[in-house]
Design an enzyme around this catalytic site. Structure first.
Site, mmCIF file in Angstrom:
data_model
loop_
_atom_site.group_PDB
_atom_site.id
_atom_site.type_symbol
_atom_site.label_atom_id
_atom_site.label_comp_id
_atom_site.label_asym_id
_atom_site.label_seq_id
_atom_site.Cartn_x
_atom_site.Cartn_y
_atom_site.Cartn_z
ATOM 1 N N SER A 1 0.867 -1.185 0.000
ATOM 2 C CA SER A 1 0.000 0.000 0.000
ATOM 3 C C SER A 1 0.901 1.232 0.000
ATOM 4 O O SER A 1 2.083 1.133 0.346
ATOM 5 C CB SER A 1 -0.838 -0.004 1.286
ATOM 6 O OG SER A 1 -1.514 1.223 1.453
ATOM 7 N N TYR B 1 -2.204 -0.878 10.360
ATOM 8 C CA TYR B 1 -2.222 -1.128 8.917
ATOM 9 C C TYR B 1 -0.888 -0.732 8.296
ATOM 10 O O TYR B 1 -0.271 -1.497 7.561
ATOM 11 C CB TYR B 1 -3.372 -0.331 8.304
ATOM 12 C CG TYR B 1 -3.604 -0.574 6.832
ATOM 13 C CD1 TYR B 1 -4.270 -1.714 6.393
ATOM 14 C CD2 TYR B 1 -3.169 0.341 5.876
ATOM 15 C CE1 TYR B 1 -4.498 -1.933 5.036
ATOM 16 C CE2 TYR B 1 -3.398 0.134 4.520
ATOM 17 C CZ TYR B 1 -4.059 -1.007 4.109
ATOM 18 O OH TYR B 1 -4.277 -1.217 2.768
HETATM 19 N N1 LIG Z 1 -8.775 -0.350 -1.333
HETATM 20 C C1 LIG Z 1 -7.699 0.419 -1.143
HETATM 21 O O1 LIG Z 1 -7.762 1.658 -1.182
HETATM 22 C C2 LIG Z 1 -6.352 -0.225 -0.926
HETATM 23 C C3 LIG Z 1 -5.226 0.618 -0.940
HETATM 24 C C4 LIG Z 1 -3.976 0.053 -0.718
HETATM 25 C C5 LIG Z 1 -3.858 -1.311 -0.498
HETATM 26 N N2 LIG Z 1 -4.975 -2.097 -0.487
HETATM 27 C C6 LIG Z 1 -4.790 -3.522 -0.241
HETATM 28 O O2 LIG Z 1 -5.344 -4.267 -1.305
HETATM 29 C C7 LIG Z 1 -5.672 -5.580 -0.854
HETATM 30 C C8 LIG Z 1 -7.062 -5.940 -1.311
HETATM 31 O O3 LIG Z 1 -7.982 -5.074 -0.667
HETATM 32 P P1 LIG Z 1 -9.367 -4.614 -1.308
HETATM 33 O O4 LIG Z 1 -9.299 -3.136 -1.402
HETATM 34 O O5 LIG Z 1 -9.684 -5.419 -2.500
HETATM 35 O O6 LIG Z 1 -10.334 -4.934 -0.067
HETATM 36 P P2 LIG Z 1 -11.563 -5.918 0.086
HETATM 37 O O7 LIG Z 1 -12.007 -5.756 1.489
HETATM 38 O O8 LIG Z 1 -12.525 -5.705 -1.010
HETATM 39 O O9 LIG Z 1 -10.895 -7.373 -0.102
HETATM 40 C C9 LIG Z 1 -10.077 -8.000 0.866
HETATM 41 C C10 LIG Z 1 -10.365 -9.492 0.855
HETATM 42 O O10 LIG Z 1 -9.494 -10.141 1.800
HETATM 43 C C11 LIG Z 1 -10.246 -11.146 2.450
HETATM 44 N N3 LIG Z 1 -9.682 -11.477 3.749
HETATM 45 C C12 LIG Z 1 -9.674 -10.685 4.854
HETATM 46 N N4 LIG Z 1 -9.148 -11.375 5.888
HETATM 47 C C13 LIG Z 1 -8.824 -12.601 5.432
HETATM 48 C C14 LIG Z 1 -8.250 -13.753 6.037
HETATM 49 N N5 LIG Z 1 -7.934 -13.785 7.345
HETATM 50 N N6 LIG Z 1 -8.041 -14.849 5.275
HETATM 51 C C15 LIG Z 1 -8.388 -14.830 3.962
HETATM 52 N N7 LIG Z 1 -8.935 -13.787 3.340
HETATM 53 C C16 LIG Z 1 -9.152 -12.673 4.072
HETATM 54 C C17 LIG Z 1 -11.630 -10.529 2.598
HETATM 55 O O11 LIG Z 1 -12.621 -11.522 2.838
HETATM 56 C C18 LIG Z 1 -11.806 -9.797 1.283
HETATM 57 O O12 LIG Z 1 -12.450 -10.605 0.310
HETATM 58 C C19 LIG Z 1 -5.491 -5.540 0.676
HETATM 59 O O13 LIG Z 1 -4.250 -6.110 1.020
HETATM 60 C C20 LIG Z 1 -5.488 -4.053 0.979
HETATM 61 O O14 LIG Z 1 -4.792 -3.747 2.176
HETATM 62 C C21 LIG Z 1 -6.216 -1.586 -0.709
#
Ligand SMILES: NC(=O)c1ccc[n+]([C@@H]2O[C@H](COP(=O)([O-])OP(=O)(O)OC[C@H]3O[C@@H](n4cnc5c(N)ncnc54)[C@H](O)[C@@H]3O)[C@@H](O)[C@H]2O)c1
Length: 255
Positions: free
Chosen positions: A150, A163
């Site tokens: 991130s 985080y």
């Molecule tokens: N959305 C943003 O702005 C953003 C920015 C930077 C980084 N990220 C990173 O991108 C990645 C994906 O996030 P997203 O935005 O698609 O969010 P999201 O919440 O849509 O998806 C995250 C997924 O991870 C799964 N998950 C959570 N805990 C889990 C566990 N213990 N075991 C297995 N699966 C688990 C959830 O069920 C969910 O389907 C994450 O690592 C997040 O930190 C997101």
């Protein structure tokens, strides 16, 4: 040769039921990958698996909790058992910790349970996946891994204590693994900017205008923007990329 980016590659995607995971699953399928999809959300996992299969691509659904080492080992073993190898992995699952954004909590105010959870999923979960994947990829003589970090893994952001600590850790793990396993396995991190998914919805509700004002591209990332980078990094076209932090943020960090 079909010209597809991931033609015939066997790829594992974690957090496949979430915003970025879904987009990556559909894109990888379109680009010719044979997929193992995993998530802790069983319903969401079934849904995306069906969507991938509806596009005539191969997909195996492997529910797992990535905070649990045995669950991760069993999940990776089942993927390898099914396909006979593992060419690529996108370690993408994550949680926000729930205290981010305007009105969120400073370092001295985060509660311990939320901090533990942010570390358990975002950092330990990535390490557990890496451990199982690297053993397989080293034994078969090659592979590529992308970890989702991130912008909060590159610099401080108010209210992101657990985080941000976890995401900085993901970058450290990525670089360490990259130098330990080169040239056999390539390991990179993708660093998404603000991306329009469920994970962002609280921060967006609390601080939406302030966020938008800082993004030169004048929009949030769509999950597809991040998926494109992840799939490229998993492909042979990224053959010289390892140990890198690939920022996809609409110019946020440039300002
Ligand atoms: N959305 C943003 O702005 C953003 C920015 C930077 C980084 N990220 C990173 O991108 C990645 C994906 O996030 P997203 O935005 O698609 O969010 P999201 O919440 O849509 O998806 C995250 C997924 O991870 C799964 N998950 C959570 N805990 C889990 C566990 N213990 N075991 C297995 N699966 C688990 C959830 O069920 C969910 O389907 C994450 O690592 C997040 O930190 C997101």
């Amino acid at each position: 040769m079909t010209g597809l980016l991931l033609d015939g590659k066997v790829i594992l995607i974690t957090g496949a039921a979430g915003g970025i995971g879904r987009a990556a699953s559909l894109l990888a399928a379109r680009e010719g990958a044979r997929l193992s999809l995993t998530d802790v959300s069983e319903n969401g996992l079934e849904e995306i698996t069906e969507q991938v299969r509806a596009k005539s691509a191969e997909a195996l659904a492997l529910p797992a909790d990535l905070t649990d080492g045995e669950s991760v080992n069993a999940m990776v073993a089942a993927a390898v058992e099914h396909y006979g190898r593992l060419d690529g992995a996108f370690n993408n699952a994550g949680v926000s910790g729930g205290q981010i954004g305007q009105g969120g909590r400073r370092v001295g105010e985060w509660d311990e349970t939320a901090f533990d959870r942010a570390i358990a999923v975002n950092l330990k979960g990535v390490w557990l996946c890496l451990r199982a994947e690297l053993r397989q990829m080293e034994s078969q003589g090659g592979g590529a891994i992308v970890n989702t970090a991130s912008l909060a893994g590159l610099t401080g952001f108010k209210t992101t204590a657990g985080y941000s600590a976890a995401k900085h850790g993901v970058i450290g793990l990525t670089k360490t693994a990259a130098i330990e396993y080169a040239p056999t396995v390539r390991i990179n991190a993708v660093c998404p900017g603000y991306t329009d998914t469920d994970l962002m919805k609280d921060a967006k509700r609390r601080s939406g205008d302030a966020i938008m004002a800082r993004i030169p591209s004048a929009r949030l990332a769509q999950p597809q923007d991040i998926a494109e980078m992840a799939c490229w990094l998993l492909s042979d076209r990224a053959g010289y990329a390892t140990g890198g932090e690939f920022v996809v943020d609409g110019g946020y960090m440039a300002g």
